[in-house]
Design an enzyme around this catalytic site. Structure first.
Site, PDB file in Angstrom:
ATOM      1  CB  CYS A  47      41.210  46.053  38.942  1.00 12.75           C
ATOM      2  SG  CYS A  47      41.356  47.666  38.160  1.00 12.75           S
ATOM      3  CG  ASP A  48      38.903  39.718  39.568  1.00 12.96           C
ATOM      4  OD1 ASP A  48      39.175  39.431  40.752  1.00 12.96           O
ATOM      5  OD2 ASP A  48      38.402  38.901  38.772  1.00 12.96           O
TER       6      ASP A  48
END
Length: 170
Positions: free
Chosen positions: A64-65
């Site tokens: 997600c980062d």
């Protein structure tokens, strides 16, 4: 409420998605999310630009980062495109993350309050109350032109394909 199985897995485990599947050619459903400042944010707030919605389960996880950083970098190059990242994270966590990672080219939104985006776009994981991973590209007339429900939530979306679809609309 529509529930769909056999669409995604998380770490190999089958998950259930809540909400109707959105398809290319559909009118983009409206949604209501929260900004980092706790203000309501809807599809209308993206304006009459081409729109890219990056959908992530939780901003503080590795994939997600990287997904958020990738689209933030691309947003700097795409001046007539509204780009948002949406998750079920609290607005406070999104604010902290964006400040720490210098996310300043896209809007990070929280769907935690109503799960409106998750349900209206069919990304809500029933078992976890998290959003599944994916990307939605919407044209200036609010028609969906590309949508990816990533089959294994821990995998990356197809960045190149999503960005190629955006380029076709510019």
């Amino acid at each position: 409420m529509t529930k769909r199985t056999g669409v995604i897995t998380m770490q190999g485990n089958p998950m259930t998605l809540v909400g109707q599947e959105v398809k290319v050619g559909d009118k983009a459903p409206d949604f209501s999310a929260l900004t980092q400042n706790l203000k309501a944010y809807t599809l209308k707030d993206m304006g009459s630009k081409v729109k890219l919605i990056s959908v992530v389960p939780s901003i503080d996880t590795g994939v997600c980062d990287l997904q958020t950083l990738h689209f933030n970098e691309e947003a700097a190059k795409l001046k007539d495109v509204a780009i948002v990242t949406i998750s079920m994270d609290l607005p406070f966590a999104l604010s902290r993350y964006c400040a720490a990672k210098n996310i300043d080219q896209l809007e990070a939104l929280s769907d935690h309050k109503e799960a409106s985006f998750g349900i209206n776009y069919g990304f809500l994981i029933d078992e976890l109350r998290l959003l599944s991973r994916g990307v939605v590209v919407i044209d200036k007339d609010n028609t969906v032109r590309y949508i990816e429900y990533v089959p294994e939530v821990t995998n990356h979306p197809n960045y190149d394909q999503a960005l190629a679809e955006v380029q076709k609309l510019l």
